[in-house]
Design an enzyme around this catalytic site. Sequence first.
Site, mmCIF file in Angstrom:
data_model
loop_
_atom_site.group_PDB
_atom_site.id
_atom_site.type_symbol
_atom_site.label_atom_id
_atom_site.label_comp_id
_atom_site.label_asym_id
_atom_site.label_seq_id
_atom_site.Cartn_x
_atom_site.Cartn_y
_atom_site.Cartn_z
ATOM 1 N N GLU A 1 8.967 2.422 -6.741
ATOM 2 C CA GLU A 1 8.406 2.714 -5.417
ATOM 3 C C GLU A 1 9.519 2.686 -4.388
ATOM 4 O OE1 GLU A 1 5.182 0.437 -3.744
ATOM 5 O OE2 GLU A 1 4.462 -0.097 -5.738
ATOM 6 N N GLU B 1 -3.630 7.094 2.716
ATOM 7 C CA GLU B 1 -4.826 6.457 2.149
ATOM 8 C C GLU B 1 -5.557 5.685 3.247
ATOM 9 O OE1 GLU B 1 -3.967 4.639 -1.863
ATOM 10 O OE2 GLU B 1 -1.932 5.220 -1.265
ATOM 11 N N LYS C 1 -6.532 1.692 2.905
ATOM 12 C CA LYS C 1 -5.573 0.638 2.595
ATOM 13 C C LYS C 1 -5.722 -0.493 3.616
ATOM 14 C CE LYS C 1 -2.406 0.384 0.228
ATOM 15 N NZ LYS C 1 -1.085 1.015 0.308
ATOM 16 N N GLU D 1 0.520 1.097 6.887
ATOM 17 C CA GLU D 1 0.172 1.013 5.469
ATOM 18 C C GLU D 1 -0.627 2.220 5.004
ATOM 19 O OE1 GLU D 1 0.226 -1.257 2.547
ATOM 20 O OE2 GLU D 1 2.096 -1.315 3.634
#
Length: 436
Positions: free
Chosen positions: A262, A316, A319, A325
């Site tokens: 990541e 997203e 999250k 985030e």
Amino acid sequence: MKMWSHFFTSRLLIFLTFFQIFVPVYPIGVNYGTTADNLPPPKEVAQFLRENTIIDRIKIFDMNTEIIKAFANTGIYVTVTVPNGDIPSLKDNAKAEQWVKEKIKPYYPDTKIRYIAVGNEILHWGTPDVIDSLVPVMVTIHKALLKAGISDIKVTTPHSLGIMVSSDPPSSGAFRSGWDIGIIKPMLQFLQESNSAFMVNPYPYFGYSPGNDSYCLFRPNPGFVDKVTGKKYDNMFDSLMDAIYSAMKKLGFADVPIVVGETGWPSLGEPWLTWVNADNAKSYNDGMIKKSTSKVGTPLMPGKNFEIYIFALFNENQKPGSLAERNFGLFRPDLTEVYDIGVLNGTTPKRRSHDGPAASPSELVGGGSPSGGSGGVSGGSDSGESQSKADDKTPYGSSSGHTYDPPALITTVVICGVVALYGLHAIFFNIAVYLY
């Protein structure tokens, strides 16, 4: 005529052989998280990645069978993740064999499973029971795979850089005492023996501070010289990677490959996070694409071509944590780019990209799901989707304004040219085989 045909065919086959050798294929991966309620179905995602992008591998944070099946026969590699909570039970060989039978064999080899990640950032977040089980379970799953006749799926586990006690300068890189000899050394021994890779999650984003933005974002800067090695560093990613390499070398495992599980930069955040914007995200992730495709390596690992998984494929909207985030994605749920770093392959016209959030600023208060991870298409899981991004503190800083970036256009043109050449390569190869 037959003689000329044989002459032409033999020369064409020789040319194509050299073409295949000298036109490289570079790995470009993304993390496919699903903590959202507005994402397209996995089959649509798989088709989009295969037909419209140069992304050739994904990593998911669970064993989502809908996603695993959707990527069957696409040619895209898939890394799957054993949920953290499932790890202790898999120390038992029989249970590990049953797990492989149920979770891997039904989908392999139609789906090109590349790695099985045992948990996510276990040393950073795991309970003592899970931490103690980590290396034994990596071994039992590997043995279960071999027993099932599967030798090309590798077993690994991703680490946050919380495993490091020192990383600056890179030559001082060392793992935390206790973990170094007790857990990481036997893990590296296993990875070496099984021809797998050490997976790490370096985030220069979390190392940002006022005045070092160019160093974090692959922009021109004076850099610094590590006085021990004499090597010069002009970006934080190289520095972190070489610190990890130094720590591995001190344990005697410098030859184990390092995979970037990541890394990324959010494109939108709270108003006080002034360094969180689409321009900075573009700059960082464009640097990641170049790292993945340049084979430049780092000062201590020159010529290395890193396998890199950018976080993340999508913004997203569920999250937990900050607005940032929810805005690490390269794409929005409607499959439009948040910013352009050249991952579209040019096979279809690009829809106009515009900078914007996955979630509105109103979500700053009380927004998001209480659970992390990726679960189903919109559910939760205890695998944990890089919790460090939600919990690590980021110091205050500033960012630059929007600038035009010509190299991104050049990169896109070059990549599209390579894709076109590969298409011609396939056509001429088939003609050559037919004539021969």
